[in-house]
Structure formats: structure tokens, C-alpha cells
Write an enzyme that holds these catalytic residues in place. Structure first.
Site, short mmCIF file in Angstrom:
data_model
loop_
_atom_site.label_atom_id
_atom_site.label_comp_id
_atom_site.label_asym_id
_atom_site.label_seq_id
_atom_site.Cartn_x
_atom_site.Cartn_y
_atom_site.Cartn_z
N TRP A 321 30.81 54.03 58.66
CA TRP A 321 30.65 53.56 60.04
C TRP A 321 31.88 52.77 60.49
O TRP A 321 32.28 52.84 61.64
CB TRP A 321 29.40 52.67 60.14
CG TRP A 321 29.16 52.12 61.52
CD1 TRP A 321 28.48 52.73 62.54
CD2 TRP A 321 29.58 50.84 62.02
NE1 TRP A 321 28.45 51.91 63.64
CE2 TRP A 321 29.12 50.75 63.36
CE3 TRP A 321 30.29 49.77 61.49
CZ2 TRP A 321 29.35 49.62 64.16
CZ3 TRP A 321 30.52 48.65 62.28
CH2 TRP A 321 30.05 48.59 63.59
N HIS A 322 32.48 52.03 59.57
CA HIS A 322 33.62 51.20 59.93
C HIS A 322 34.89 52.01 60.17
O HIS A 322 35.82 51.51 60.83
CB HIS A 322 33.87 50.13 58.86
CG HIS A 322 32.97 48.94 58.98
ND1 HIS A 322 31.72 48.90 58.42
CD2 HIS A 322 33.14 47.75 59.62
CE1 HIS A 322 31.16 47.73 58.69
NE2 HIS A 322 31.99 47.02 59.42
N GLY A 323 34.98 53.21 59.64
CA GLY A 323 36.18 53.98 59.89
C GLY A 323 36.27 55.23 59.04
O GLY A 323 35.53 55.40 58.06
N PHE A 466 36.52 49.79 65.49
CA PHE A 466 35.44 50.42 64.76
C PHE A 466 34.36 50.96 65.69
O PHE A 466 33.44 51.59 65.24
CB PHE A 466 34.81 49.41 63.78
CG PHE A 466 35.84 48.76 62.89
CD1 PHE A 466 36.71 49.52 62.15
CD2 PHE A 466 35.96 47.38 62.85
CE1 PHE A 466 37.66 48.91 61.34
CE2 PHE A 466 36.90 46.77 62.05
CZ PHE A 466 37.76 47.53 61.30
#
Length: 466
Positions: A321-323, A466
Site C-alpha cells: 500500500w505504501h508504494g 503514498f
């Protein structure tokens, strides 16, 4: 447009709130929606298709929620269609370039190059999760589908939390959407939260973050071990005060609008374990994964092996989810391993001996942030070898005392930041009942931040990426 900017504070806020407070209560939602869409349109001016995608997401979520309730015999179909739309949309914009480049790299002799670089729409990770939470809650019967398209669009588009959270579920503000009580006291309190959060961002996060930039500019191969630890400590301070400051600004703006947004941080750097840390860091994201992934998978109700499987899925998804990148997957995997070890091996010891837990986290917090911050796996290996020069690496750089030079430049921010990691300054502020003192304090922060922003000494919020 970001909260910590001259344009937002001295142009958008006076115009928007002037109109918002002037109109009757029944018109406030319309003004809030128009203001939020204008706010988002400014951020997507160079990519208008992102604005269209956001509008489309709101309409689809509204129709899916209504269809789940109206056509209950087929509600699972509508649920999965809604989730599929969000997953495909987020996956395409966030991961297509990375996956495409990785596929092309598997065929080095094919002379194929992928030149496409897809720009990530602002806030898509956040409004995607809010949209999914809404349709899932309607499916489960936790909430009723919103009948008013206006109120639903207000929920999904509120500018104060649209682009970087907190992640707000519909049930958390359901009662405040039709009508809200706004008075001078709550507006003043909200503006105070906004100013204080801006101070954390502009006066602490930005300056101390420059040290991490300096370390990257020098090159990890050329720094000493003390400077490596100083650099990643600076990033640890920066990411906390950046995101905590943004969350305070968002919560403050929410109060000024008449909403009570959920808190997103609870002094996470005081934690004694990584498990506790992630209960207190980005609380709304952790709650989302718990409610909409971990518990539906079975949580910890189906035995040890399935619990470990469920934790693995949650933490890999958290990293993804963050990248897009192997670093984020590695970061999620490391957090998973640490949390499983704490749960089944040594967690009780950390809780029973607080000083041991704090020392444990004093090392793990910056090390895990290093994995998060450094995209290149080769450079990550170099940096870790500087942090831990136990395998033939020289702990000193060409300039043996480089850390002394940077300590002299940045030590005030480390000292002040260390204080603001604790509850002490916040409790002290709460005890001040003298309005002139509070007003003077806020004016001083606002004036100093304005000067820094005017001089261009400001950076975008880290979590925007993000």
C-alpha cells in the site's frame, strides 16, 4: 496546494471559511463539497484525468452502496464489483510502471523498453480505502446506504483529510454529515490544532529532514557510522513530525468544519515493542487493515498457523500500500517477522521490562525506517553496512569527524524534537488557561512558519507520495 503553504493559509482558508460560516447550516454541505472539489482540482490541474477518476469513484461508490441495499439478493455481486473497481484502479496507477519494468527486465535481449511512467493521482490510496470501507459496511449491515448524493460526496471528498488521511469511515462522521454544531470555542480549538501541527511540520520536520537529504547527497559509501545513525534518526524524526503534524492540521480543520476526525497518532516512539508501535502509528490505517482484512480472514480465531498467515497477508499488503518496489515488500515482511516474534517468543519480556523494550525500539525504529526510506536494494545494503560495521567495514569515513560537523548544525532540532516526541509539551499546553498566552504562542508559530514558507523553506508532506 498543501496545508503548509501561503496559498492555502492566506487565500483558500479565508475565502472558504468566510463563505462556509456565512451561509445557513443547510447550505454548508454544498459549500464544503464545492470547496473540496476546488482544492482537489488545483492539485490535479496538470492531470485533469485524475480529477475525473476521483469524481467517478464517488459516483460508483454511491451507486454500489445503494444497489447493495436495494438488491439484497445480489448484494455480493455489487460488493465485489465495487471492490474490483477500486483494486484495479489503484493497482493500475500505483503499480503498473513498476510491474511493467520488472517484466521487461526479464528479457534483456528483447530490446524492449518501457517508457511509460504513470503519475499517481493525489490521495488515491486514501479515498480508495474509504470507498471500500463504505461499501463493505453497507454489505455487512453496519451502516445504511447514504440516500443523499451530496452528503456522500462530502464524506468522500472533505479536503481536510482527502489527500493524506486520517482514513475516516462513514460511521465515524455519519451523525455529523446532515448537520453540525459550530461555535467560537470549537473553531478556536481547531485553529489552534492546525497552527500547532503546522509548526511541527514546518519548524521541526522540514529542518531536521535536511540532514537525511545531506546524507543521501554525500553518498552512503562516504559517511561514518555515527553520521549514518544521525541521518536515519533525522529521517525518523522527520517522518513522524511530518505526518503527525499533517494529521493535527487535518483534525484541526475538521473541528473548524464541525467534524470530529479520529486521532492518527498516540506517541508511537514511546512504545516498547513493534506491535505497540503499530497500534499507535497511523492508527486509522491499522484499524482499516484490522477491520477489513485481518478479521475477515479469521483474525486469531483459527489457530496459530492461520493467525501467522493472516498477519503475513496484512503486513505484505501494508508494505505494498505504501508504494511499488521491493523495498516496501521487504519492509512489510520485516515488520511481520518482528510482530510474530513478539507475539509468540519474546513480547512478554519486553512488556515486563520497560527499559529493555525502549532500548529494543531505539534500535528497531530507525533501522526499519531505513528499509522504508531507501528504494535501491544495493544502496540499502551499503547503508546497513555503515550502521552495523561488523563485517570488515571501516566505521569511519574519509572525513573521520564528519558527524561532529553535522551535529553542530542539527543538534537543536534533535533536542527539541526529542521533547516533542513525549507527552510533556502537549500536556503543558492543555494546562494553559490564559487565552492571551495561547494566542501569543499561536501567533508566534504562525508568523515564523509564514516566514519560512515565504522564503521557500518548505517541503511537500512525505505521505503525499503514498
Amino acid at each position: 496546494m498543501v496545508f503548509s503553504s501561503i496559498e492555502f493559509i492566506y487565500v483558500f482558508m479565508p475565502i472558504f471559511f468566510g463563505v462556509y460560516y456565512a451561509v445557513p447550516n443547510k447550505a454548508k454541505n454544498a459549500i464544503l463539497l464545492m470547496g473540496s472539489l476546488c482544492f482537489y482540482a488545483v492539485g490535479t490541474f496538470s492531470a485533469p484525468e485524475h480529477f475525473i477518476i476521483f469524481i467517478l469513484s464517488m459516483v460508483i461508490d454511491y451507486l454500489v452502496g445503494g444497489s447493495i441495499e436495494k438488491f439484497s439478493n445480489h448484494k455480493k455481486v455489487f460488493l465485489w464489483l465495487g471492490i474490483l473497481y477500486h483494486v484495479v484502479c489503484l493497482g493500475f496507477f500505483k503499480y503498473f510502471t513498476f510491474v511493467g519494468n520488472e517484466i521487461v527486465s526479464l528479457f534483456p535481449n528483447a530490446n524492449v523498453k518501457l517508457h511509460l511512467h504513470i503519475l499517481l493521482p493525489i490521495g488515491i490510496s486514501f479515498y480508495t480505502f474509504q470507498g471500500i470501507s463504505y461499501i463493505v459496511d453497507v454489505y455487512k449491515g453496519t451502516i445504511r446506504a447514504e440516500k443523499s448524493l451530496l452528503r456522500f460526496c462530502v464524506y468522500l471528498s472533505m479536503f481536510e483529510q482527502l489527500i493524506a488521511g486520517p482514513i475516516v469511515t462513514y460511521s465515524q462522521i455519519q451523525e455529523e454529515l446532515p448537520s453540525r454544531k459550530i461555535n467560537k470555542s470549537i473553531v478556536s480549538e481547531g485553529f489552534g490544532d492546525f497552527i500547532f501541527g503546522m509548526g511541527l511540520k514546518v519548524l521541526l520536520a522540514n529542518p531536521i529532514g535536511k540532514l537525511w537529504t545531506d546524507v543521501n547527497t554525500i553518498g552512503f559509501e562516504s559517511i561514518s557510522t555515527p553520521l549514518a545513525w544521525m541521518g536515519i534518526a533525522a529521517f525518523s524524526f522527520q517522518i513522524f513530525f511530518d505526518f503527525f503534524g499533517y494529521s493535527l492540521m487535518a483534525i484541526g480543520l475538521g473541528k473548524m468544519l464541525g467534524f470530529h476526525l479520529p486521532i492518527n497518532f498516540d506517541f508511537p516512539y514511546l512504545s516498547r515493542s513493534m506491535t505497540e508501535f503499530w497500534r499507535r502509528w497511523h492508527i486509522t490505517l491499522g484499524s482499516w487493515f484490522r477491520e477489513y482484512v485481518y478479521i475477515p480472514l479469521g483474525g486469531n480465531r483459527k489457530g496459530t498457523l492461520l493467525t501467522i498467515r493472516n498477519l503475513l497477508i496484512v503486513w505484505l499488503l501494508t508494505g505494498i500500500w505504501h508504494g511499488a518496489g521491493y523495498g516496501f515488500i521487504l519492509w512489510g515482511g520485516i515488520l511481520f517477522l518482528l510482530i510474530v516474534m513478539e507475539k509468540y517468543v519474546y513480547g512478554e519480556v519486553l512488556n515486563r521490562i520497560p527499559i529493555l523494550g525502549h532500548l529494543y525500539m531505539l534500535v528497531l525504529i530507525p533501522v526499519t525506517w531505513a528499509v522504508f526510506a531507501i528504494d535501491d536494494m544495493g544502496q540499502l545494503g551499503v547503508f546497513l553496512s555503515r550502521l552495523f560495521p561488523f563485517f570488515g567495514q571501516n566505521p569511519w569515513s574519509v572525513f573521520r569527524y564528519d558527524y561532529l560537523k553535522y551535529w553542530k548544525l542539527y543538534y537543536p532540532f534533535f533536542l527539541i524534537g526529542s521533547i516533542f516526541l513525549t507527552r510533556f509539551p502537549y500536556k503543558t499546553l492543555q494546562k494553559i488557561n490564559c487565552k492571551p498566552i495561547l494566542s501569543g504562542f499561536r501567533i508566534a508559530i504562525l508568523g515564523t512558519c509564514t516566514y519560512f514558507m515565504y522564503r521557500g523553506l518548505n517541503d511537500p508532506f512525505l505521505y503525499f507520495r503514498f
